[in-house]
Design a protein around this motif. Sequence first.
Motif, PDB file in Angstrom:
ATOM      1  N   LEU A 118       7.988   4.052 -12.370  1.00 24.03           N
ATOM      2  CA  LEU A 118       6.544   3.890 -12.528  1.00 24.03           C
ATOM      3  C   LEU A 118       6.194   2.807 -13.541  1.00 24.03           C
ATOM      4  CD1 LEU A 118       4.046   5.010 -11.251  1.00 24.03           C
ATOM      5  CD2 LEU A 118       4.004   6.826 -12.961  1.00 24.03           C
ATOM      6  N   ARG A 119       6.964   2.697 -14.604  1.00 24.42           N
ATOM      7  CA  ARG A 119       6.693   1.680 -15.621  1.00 24.42           C
ATOM      8  C   ARG A 119       6.787   0.271 -15.022  1.00 24.42           C
ATOM      9  NH1 ARG A 119       9.815   2.471 -20.757  1.00 24.42           N
ATOM     10  NH2 ARG A 119       8.019   3.753 -21.240  1.00 24.42           N
ATOM     11  N   THR A 120       7.795   0.042 -14.196  1.00 22.17           N
ATOM     12  CA  THR A 120       7.948  -1.278 -13.565  1.00 22.17           C
ATOM     13  C   THR A 120       6.750  -1.581 -12.671  1.00 22.17           C
ATOM     14  OG1 THR A 120      10.352  -1.061 -13.612  1.00 22.17           O
ATOM     15  CG2 THR A 120       9.435  -2.694 -12.084  1.00 22.17           C
ATOM     16  N   PHE A 121       6.323  -0.580 -11.889  1.00 22.72           N
ATOM     17  CA  PHE A 121       5.153  -0.806 -11.036  1.00 22.72           C
ATOM     18  C   PHE A 121       3.903  -1.029 -11.884  1.00 22.72           C
ATOM     19  CE2 PHE A 121       1.325   0.489  -8.849  1.00 22.72           C
ATOM     20  CZ  PHE A 121       1.344  -0.437  -7.819  1.00 22.72           C
ATOM     21  N   GLN A 122       3.740  -0.232 -12.930  1.00 22.60           N
ATOM     22  CA  GLN A 122       2.561  -0.377 -13.795  1.00 22.60           C
ATOM     23  C   GLN A 122       2.513  -1.769 -14.423  1.00 22.60           C
ATOM     24  OE1 GLN A 122       2.123   2.690 -16.726  1.00 22.60           O
ATOM     25  NE2 GLN A 122       0.379   1.699 -17.695  1.00 22.60           N
ATOM     26  N   ASN A 123       3.648  -2.286 -14.865  1.00 20.01           N
ATOM     27  CA  ASN A 123       3.689  -3.639 -15.422  1.00 20.01           C
ATOM     28  C   ASN A 123       3.288  -4.668 -14.374  1.00 20.01           C
ATOM     29  OD1 ASN A 123       4.491  -2.717 -17.919  1.00 20.01           O
ATOM     30  ND2 ASN A 123       6.657  -3.116 -17.561  1.00 20.01           N
ATOM     31  N   PHE A 124       3.788  -4.523 -13.150  1.00 19.44           N
ATOM     32  CA  PHE A 124       3.393  -5.427 -12.064  1.00 19.44           C
ATOM     33  C   PHE A 124       1.891  -5.328 -11.816  1.00 19.44           C
ATOM     34  CE2 PHE A 124       2.308  -5.439  -7.511  1.00 19.44           C
ATOM     35  CZ  PHE A 124       2.385  -6.795  -7.279  1.00 19.44           C
ATOM     36  N   LEU A 125       1.385  -4.107 -11.770  1.00 18.23           N
ATOM     37  CA  LEU A 125      -0.029  -3.885 -11.492  1.00 18.23           C
ATOM     38  C   LEU A 125      -0.919  -4.548 -12.543  1.00 18.23           C
ATOM     39  CD1 LEU A 125      -2.198  -2.386  -9.796  1.00 18.23           C
ATOM     40  CD2 LEU A 125      -1.866  -0.441 -11.336  1.00 18.23           C
ATOM     41  N   THR A 126      -0.604  -4.324 -13.799  1.00 18.93           N
ATOM     42  CA  THR A 126      -1.484  -4.822 -14.861  1.00 18.93           C
ATOM     43  C   THR A 126      -1.255  -6.287 -15.212  1.00 18.93           C
ATOM     44  OG1 THR A 126       0.024  -3.983 -16.555  1.00 18.93           O
ATOM     45  CG2 THR A 126      -1.796  -2.540 -15.875  1.00 18.93           C
ATOM     46  N   GLU A 127      -0.017  -6.747 -15.117  1.00 17.81           N
ATOM     47  CA  GLU A 127       0.285  -8.111 -15.538  1.00 17.81           C
ATOM     48  C   GLU A 127       0.200  -9.132 -14.406  1.00 17.81           C
ATOM     49  OE1 GLU A 127       4.062  -7.974 -17.521  1.00 17.81           O
ATOM     50  OE2 GLU A 127       3.392  -6.392 -18.875  1.00 17.81           O
ATOM     51  N   GLU A 128       0.364  -8.675 -13.173  1.00 15.92           N
ATOM     52  CA  GLU A 128       0.399  -9.632 -12.074  1.00 15.92           C
ATOM     53  C   GLU A 128      -0.729  -9.406 -11.070  1.00 15.92           C
ATOM     54  OE1 GLU A 128       3.549 -11.624 -11.096  1.00 15.92           O
ATOM     55  OE2 GLU A 128       5.023 -10.656 -12.369  1.00 15.92           O
ATOM     56  N   LEU A 129      -0.782  -8.214 -10.487  1.00 10.74           N
ATOM     57  CA  LEU A 129      -1.707  -7.997  -9.380  1.00 10.74           C
ATOM     58  C   LEU A 129      -3.167  -8.027  -9.821  1.00 10.74           C
ATOM     59  CD1 LEU A 129      -2.212  -7.461  -6.409  1.00 10.74           C
ATOM     60  CD2 LEU A 129      -1.761  -5.033  -6.824  1.00 10.74           C
ATOM     61  N   THR A 130      -3.531  -7.193 -10.773  1.00 12.47           N
ATOM     62  CA  THR A 130      -4.946  -7.145 -11.166  1.00 12.47           C
ATOM     63  C   THR A 130      -5.405  -8.411 -11.878  1.00 12.47           C
ATOM     64  OG1 THR A 130      -4.411  -5.973 -13.216  1.00 12.47           O
ATOM     65  CG2 THR A 130      -5.047  -4.632 -11.299  1.00 12.47           C
ATOM     66  N   SER A 131      -4.472  -9.157 -12.440  1.00 14.12           N
ATOM     67  CA  SER A 131      -4.856 -10.390 -13.138  1.00 14.12           C
ATOM     68  C   SER A 131      -4.759 -11.629 -12.252  1.00 14.12           C
ATOM     69  CB  SER A 131      -3.993 -10.564 -14.392  1.00 14.12           C
ATOM     70  OG  SER A 131      -2.639 -10.747 -14.021  1.00 14.12           O
ATOM     71  N   ALA A 132      -4.384 -11.461 -10.989  1.00 13.04           N
ATOM     72  CA  ALA A 132      -4.260 -12.613 -10.084  1.00 13.04           C
ATOM     73  C   ALA A 132      -5.627 -13.197  -9.774  1.00 13.04           C
ATOM     74  CB  ALA A 132      -3.558 -12.194  -8.792  1.00 13.04           C
ATOM     75  N   ASP A 133      -5.668 -14.498  -9.549  1.00 13.82           N
ATOM     76  CA  ASP A 133      -6.911 -15.171  -9.188  1.00 13.82           C
ATOM     77  C   ASP A 133      -7.552 -14.486  -7.986  1.00 13.82           C
ATOM     78  OD1 ASP A 133      -6.513 -17.034 -11.161  1.00 13.82           O
ATOM     79  OD2 ASP A 133      -5.700 -18.559  -9.821  1.00 13.82           O
ATOM     80  N   ASN A 134      -8.867 -14.337  -8.039  1.00 19.07           N
ATOM     81  CA  ASN A 134      -9.685 -13.866  -6.932  1.00 19.07           C
ATOM     82  C   ASN A 134      -9.591 -12.364  -6.681  1.00 19.07           C
ATOM     83  OD1 ASN A 134     -11.612 -14.411  -4.906  1.00 19.07           O
ATOM     84  ND2 ASN A 134     -10.032 -14.486  -3.333  1.00 19.07           N
ATOM     85  N   VAL A 135      -8.792 -11.610  -7.442  1.00 18.34           N
ATOM     86  CA  VAL A 135      -8.699 -10.168  -7.233  1.00 18.34           C
ATOM     87  C   VAL A 135      -9.862  -9.488  -7.948  1.00 18.34           C
ATOM     88  CG1 VAL A 135      -7.342  -8.083  -7.708  1.00 18.34           C
ATOM     89  CG2 VAL A 135      -6.212 -10.149  -6.864  1.00 18.34           C
ATOM     90  N   ALA A 136     -10.667  -8.745  -7.170  1.00 23.79           N
ATOM     91  CA  ALA A 136     -11.820  -8.048  -7.728  1.00 23.79           C
ATOM     92  C   ALA A 136     -11.504  -6.590  -8.031  1.00 23.79           C
ATOM     93  CB  ALA A 136     -13.000  -8.124  -6.754  1.00 23.79           C
ATOM     94  N   SER A 137     -10.711  -5.953  -7.161  1.00 23.03           N
ATOM     95  CA  SER A 137     -10.411  -4.542  -7.355  1.00 23.03           C
ATOM     96  C   SER A 137      -9.059  -4.196  -6.745  1.00 23.03           C
ATOM     97  CB  SER A 137     -11.489  -3.666  -6.704  1.00 23.03           C
ATOM     98  OG  SER A 137     -11.475  -3.841  -5.302  1.00 23.03           O
ATOM     99  N   VAL A 138      -8.422  -3.194  -7.333  1.00 22.66           N
ATOM    100  CA  VAL A 138      -7.161  -2.669  -6.809  1.00 22.66           C
ATOM    101  C   VAL A 138      -7.213  -1.152  -6.930  1.00 22.66           C
ATOM    102  CG1 VAL A 138      -4.659  -2.584  -7.045  1.00 22.66           C
ATOM    103  CG2 VAL A 138      -5.868  -4.718  -7.542  1.00 22.66           C
ATOM    104  N   LYS A 139      -6.978  -0.489  -5.812  1.00 21.01           N
ATOM    105  CA  LYS A 139      -6.861   0.970  -5.793  1.00 21.01           C
ATOM    106  C   LYS A 139      -5.466   1.279  -5.292  1.00 21.01           C
ATOM    107  CE  LYS A 139     -11.734   1.681  -4.960  1.00 21.01           C
ATOM    108  NZ  LYS A 139     -12.758   2.084  -4.020  1.00 21.01           N
ATOM    109  N   THR A 140      -4.776   2.177  -5.978  1.00 15.33           N
ATOM    110  CA  THR A 140      -3.395   2.471  -5.606  1.00 15.33           C
ATOM    111  C   THR A 140      -3.235   3.927  -5.200  1.00 15.33           C
ATOM    112  OG1 THR A 140      -2.778   2.964  -7.889  1.00 15.33           O
ATOM    113  CG2 THR A 140      -2.468   0.700  -7.128  1.00 15.33           C
ATOM    114  N   SER A 141      -2.287   4.141  -4.305  1.00 14.47           N
ATOM    115  CA  SER A 141      -1.907   5.493  -3.897  1.00 14.47           C
ATOM    116  C   SER A 141      -0.392   5.583  -3.940  1.00 14.47           C
ATOM    117  CB  SER A 141      -2.403   5.806  -2.485  1.00 14.47           C
ATOM    118  OG  SER A 141      -3.809   5.892  -2.459  1.00 14.47           O
ATOM    119  N   LEU A 142       0.104   6.510  -4.736  1.00 12.38           N
ATOM    120  CA  LEU A 142       1.534   6.737  -4.877  1.00 12.38           C
ATOM    121  C   LEU A 142       2.021   7.580  -3.703  1.00 12.38           C
ATOM    122  CD1 LEU A 142       4.033   6.511  -6.792  1.00 12.38           C
ATOM    123  CD2 LEU A 142       3.287   8.705  -7.759  1.00 12.38           C
TER     124      LEU A 142
END
Length: 166
Positions: A118-142
């Motif tokens: 989960l930590r690896t995914f959380q780092n990807f989510l916060t450092e890469e996906l949500t901060s990517a250009d043009n991304v307005a929202s991200v909803k995740t389902s485990l």
Amino acid sequence: MPGQKLDEIDRMILAELQADGRMTNVELAKRVGISAPPCLRRVRTLEEQGFIRGYHADVNARELGFEVQVFAMVGLVSQAEIDLSAFENKCAGWPLVRECHMLNGEVDFVLKCVAPDLRTFQNFLTEELTSADNVASVKTSLVIRGAKDEPGVPFDVLEERLKRDA
């Protein structure tokens, strides 16, 4: 209809290879009822025409230590084609993203992600996906567990439709 470009033997070849891509050409030819040389020619033609995109092993992610599987629904600020393509290209460079599909509706993309923890995914989510250009929202389902994971297409449905439409 796209399936009509192929004859029954081509479709049988595709169905057999989809079920077991490791079988020998001799075995494949026997299963579809033709000799080995024309079978090999047909397989190569199917590859060249893009019906067969490749061969791979179906590995067990959890056995390899990838315990976390997540579906991420991504909304973008802009849906201009240049921005959609830029996001798709960005996804291609993210190793944790195993699938990326553009959708119609409230969500622009759904991503299938795998991570060792989960930590690896959380780092990807916060450092890469949500901060990517043009991304307005991200909803995740485990993913808790998977009930079905079939590759390819249901050839029996295609055959029924071809017979019905003939």
